[in-house]
Design a protein around this motif. Structure first.
Motif, PDB file in Angstrom:
ATOM      1  N   LEU A 252       2.058   1.897  -3.526  1.00  0.00           N
ATOM      2  CA  LEU A 252       0.971   2.481  -4.317  1.00  0.00           C
ATOM      3  C   LEU A 252       0.741   3.948  -3.957  1.00  0.00           C
ATOM      4  O   LEU A 252       0.388   4.757  -4.816  1.00  0.00           O
ATOM      5  CB  LEU A 252      -0.313   1.681  -4.116  1.00  0.00           C
ATOM      6  CG  LEU A 252      -0.302   0.264  -4.718  1.00  0.00           C
ATOM      7  CD1 LEU A 252      -1.509  -0.530  -4.233  1.00  0.00           C
ATOM      8  CD2 LEU A 252      -0.284   0.331  -6.230  1.00  0.00           C
TER       9      LEU A 252
ATOM     10  N   HIS B 244      -4.549  -0.611  -7.545  1.00  0.00           N
ATOM     11  CA  HIS B 244      -5.244   0.560  -7.016  1.00  0.00           C
ATOM     12  C   HIS B 244      -4.706   1.860  -7.604  1.00  0.00           C
ATOM     13  O   HIS B 244      -4.952   2.945  -7.073  1.00  0.00           O
ATOM     14  CB  HIS B 244      -5.106   0.601  -5.496  1.00  0.00           C
ATOM     15  CG  HIS B 244      -5.522  -0.684  -4.825  1.00  0.00           C
ATOM     16  ND1 HIS B 244      -6.828  -1.105  -4.814  1.00  0.00           N
ATOM     17  CD2 HIS B 244      -4.797  -1.640  -4.184  1.00  0.00           C
ATOM     18  CE1 HIS B 244      -6.897  -2.275  -4.166  1.00  0.00           C
ATOM     19  NE2 HIS B 244      -5.691  -2.603  -3.779  1.00  0.00           N
ATOM     20  N   ALA B 245      -3.939   1.743  -8.655  1.00  0.00           N
ATOM     21  CA  ALA B 245      -3.367   2.955  -9.256  1.00  0.00           C
ATOM     22  C   ALA B 245      -4.448   3.770  -9.943  1.00  0.00           C
ATOM     23  O   ALA B 245      -5.391   3.230 -10.521  1.00  0.00           O
ATOM     24  CB  ALA B 245      -2.278   2.580 -10.266  1.00  0.00           C
TER      25      ALA B 245
ATOM     26  N   GLU C 106       0.836  -1.202   0.000  1.00  0.00           N
ATOM     27  CA  GLU C 106       0.000   0.000   0.000  1.00  0.00           C
ATOM     28  C   GLU C 106       0.870   1.250   0.000  1.00  0.00           C
ATOM     29  O   GLU C 106       0.539   2.258  -0.631  1.00  0.00           O
ATOM     30  CB  GLU C 106      -0.925  -0.004   1.227  1.00  0.00           C
ATOM     31  CG  GLU C 106      -1.926  -1.154   1.248  1.00  0.00           C
ATOM     32  CD  GLU C 106      -2.907  -1.067   0.103  1.00  0.00           C
ATOM     33  OE1 GLU C 106      -3.290   0.057  -0.300  1.00  0.00           O
ATOM     34  OE2 GLU C 106      -3.302  -2.136  -0.400  1.00  0.00           O
TER      35      GLU C 106
ATOM     36  N   ARG D  12       6.988   4.446 -11.241  1.00  0.00           N
ATOM     37  CA  ARG D  12       6.228   5.247 -10.286  1.00  0.00           C
ATOM     38  C   ARG D  12       7.180   6.092  -9.445  1.00  0.00           C
ATOM     39  O   ARG D  12       8.351   5.747  -9.271  1.00  0.00           O
ATOM     40  CB  ARG D  12       5.415   4.345  -9.340  1.00  0.00           C
ATOM     41  CG  ARG D  12       4.483   3.365 -10.010  1.00  0.00           C
ATOM     42  CD  ARG D  12       3.835   2.454  -8.984  1.00  0.00           C
ATOM     43  NE  ARG D  12       2.955   3.197  -8.113  1.00  0.00           N
ATOM     44  CZ  ARG D  12       1.638   3.349  -8.330  1.00  0.00           C
ATOM     45  NH1 ARG D  12       1.088   2.806  -9.403  1.00  0.00           N
ATOM     46  NH2 ARG D  12       0.893   4.041  -7.501  1.00  0.00           N
TER      47      ARG D  12
ATOM     48  N   TRP E 117       1.529  -3.787  -8.294  1.00  0.00           N
ATOM     49  CA  TRP E 117       1.486  -2.403  -7.852  1.00  0.00           C
ATOM     50  C   TRP E 117       0.613  -1.525  -8.759  1.00  0.00           C
ATOM     51  O   TRP E 117       0.814  -0.323  -8.839  1.00  0.00           O
ATOM     52  CB  TRP E 117       2.911  -1.832  -7.775  1.00  0.00           C
ATOM     53  CG  TRP E 117       3.746  -2.501  -6.744  1.00  0.00           C
ATOM     54  CD1 TRP E 117       3.456  -2.666  -5.435  1.00  0.00           C
ATOM     55  CD2 TRP E 117       5.036  -3.104  -6.945  1.00  0.00           C
ATOM     56  NE1 TRP E 117       4.473  -3.335  -4.775  1.00  0.00           N
ATOM     57  CE2 TRP E 117       5.463  -3.608  -5.673  1.00  0.00           C
ATOM     58  CE3 TRP E 117       5.888  -3.255  -8.050  1.00  0.00           C
ATOM     59  CZ2 TRP E 117       6.685  -4.265  -5.501  1.00  0.00           C
ATOM     60  CZ3 TRP E 117       7.109  -3.911  -7.868  1.00  0.00           C
ATOM     61  CH2 TRP E 117       7.489  -4.401  -6.614  1.00  0.00           C
ATOM     62  N   THR E 118      -0.341  -2.155  -9.429  1.00  0.00           N
ATOM     63  CA  THR E 118      -1.227  -1.384 -10.312  1.00  0.00           C
ATOM     64  C   THR E 118      -2.694  -1.518  -9.963  1.00  0.00           C
ATOM     65  O   THR E 118      -3.522  -0.791 -10.477  1.00  0.00           O
ATOM     66  CB  THR E 118      -1.048  -1.819 -11.785  1.00  0.00           C
ATOM     67  OG1 THR E 118      -1.365  -3.212 -11.902  1.00  0.00           O
ATOM     68  CG2 THR E 118       0.363  -1.563 -12.259  1.00  0.00           C
TER      69      THR E 118
END
Length: 281
Positions: free
Chosen positions: A142, A279-280, A139, A204, A276-277
């Motif tokens: 993100l 909740h992007a 989290e 990111r 890692w996408t």
């Protein structure tokens, strides 16, 4: 594969956890009969309910013991001692224990499990690379900010796939009884360096923010952890990241005959898997 291996039955405690589910998958692919123990699954196994242990262990040839939340936790030593006794009473002859690297309390739990008399292999892991893709630190990635009480201490991050491969070898092959396999990745990296690796792999903007143990305990409580558990876990991290674990081992190579996976490889794999996408924006 030998017929003997196909006829084995193995219980995996915490079978849905980071290491447990990988061990389950690997054993199943070998044709081993696997019992994936969990609180809500088909095979009931709850570390907080000793009445579930005997039925889950009964008739198994071997078991992977992954204590939750950690072998250094209060009550862990007594729990694994009891589990060992119940395991032997139910015919289990081989145990593989997940332990922590550089944790004196975990060593006490290891010794307690040895008392049962079954063949025991201990697998001590350094910090998991997958902590950044599964759990609260994911989290943080993100959100663009990973907070942790590590300062600039370096850690030899181990890839959980490597650890699972070693566990499966110890469960299914002879020659591991009585051994302690201490597993790390191939190089030392600070939190700032691993976060930079993740940023590079994902494209990111992610930064590492060093925090104190009390500050980290507060963050853990925001994720729903009780105050007592959060304070204990933050203190454990502070102890483990004081520099005494800042060295690599050849444990993975000795068992598997290959070099351990590097953190860069983990970051690329996790990025490709979309870890890692989700909740992007």
């Amino acid at each position: 594969m030998t017929e003997n291996l196909k006829q084995q039955t193995v219980l995996v405690t915490s079978g849905t956890g980071k290491t447990g589910r990988r061990v389950v998958e690997r054993l199943a692919s070998l044709g081993v009969t696997v019992r994936s123990g969990s609180r809500k699954g088909a095979v009931k196994f709850d570390w907080e309910d000793e009445s579930t242990w005997g039925p889950a262990l009964r008739g198994a040839d071997a078991a992977y013991v992954a204590y939750y939340p950690d072998l250094a936790a209060p009550g862990a030593t007594e729990a694994v001692r009891a589990l060992g006794r119940i395991a032997v009473d139910n015919g289990v002859r081989r145990l593989v224990l997940l332990s922590g690297r550089g944790e004196p309390e975990a060593v006490a739990a290891e010794n307690a499990l040895r008392e049962c008399g079954a063949e025991l292999t201990v697998v001590r892991g350094s910090f998991f690379a997958q902590n950044f893709s599964e759990g609260p630190m994911a989290e943080g990635v993100l959100a663009g900010e990973v907070a942790f009480p590590a300062g600039d201490t370096a850690e030899p991050w181990v890839h959980v796939d490597d650890l699972a491969d070693v566990v499966v070898a110890a469960l299914t092959q002879d020659g591991h009884a009585g051994l302690v396999h201490e597993l790390t990745g191939p190089r030392l990296l600070t939190f700032a360096e691993v976060v930079a690796e993740i940023a590079k792999a994902t494209g990111r903007e992610v930064r590492y923010v060093p925090v104190t143990e009390p500050q980290y305990a507060q963050l853990l409580q925001q994720y729903g952890m009780s105050a007592a558990e959060a304070e204990w876990l933050a203190a454990l991290f502070g102890t483990l990241l004081d520099g005494h674990n800042a060295a690599t081992t050849d444990g993975v190579k000795r068992v598997l005959g290959r070099e351990p996976k590097d953190f860069t490889e983990f970051a690329r794999e996790a990025t490709a898997a979309g870890d890692w996408t989700d909740h992007a924006s």
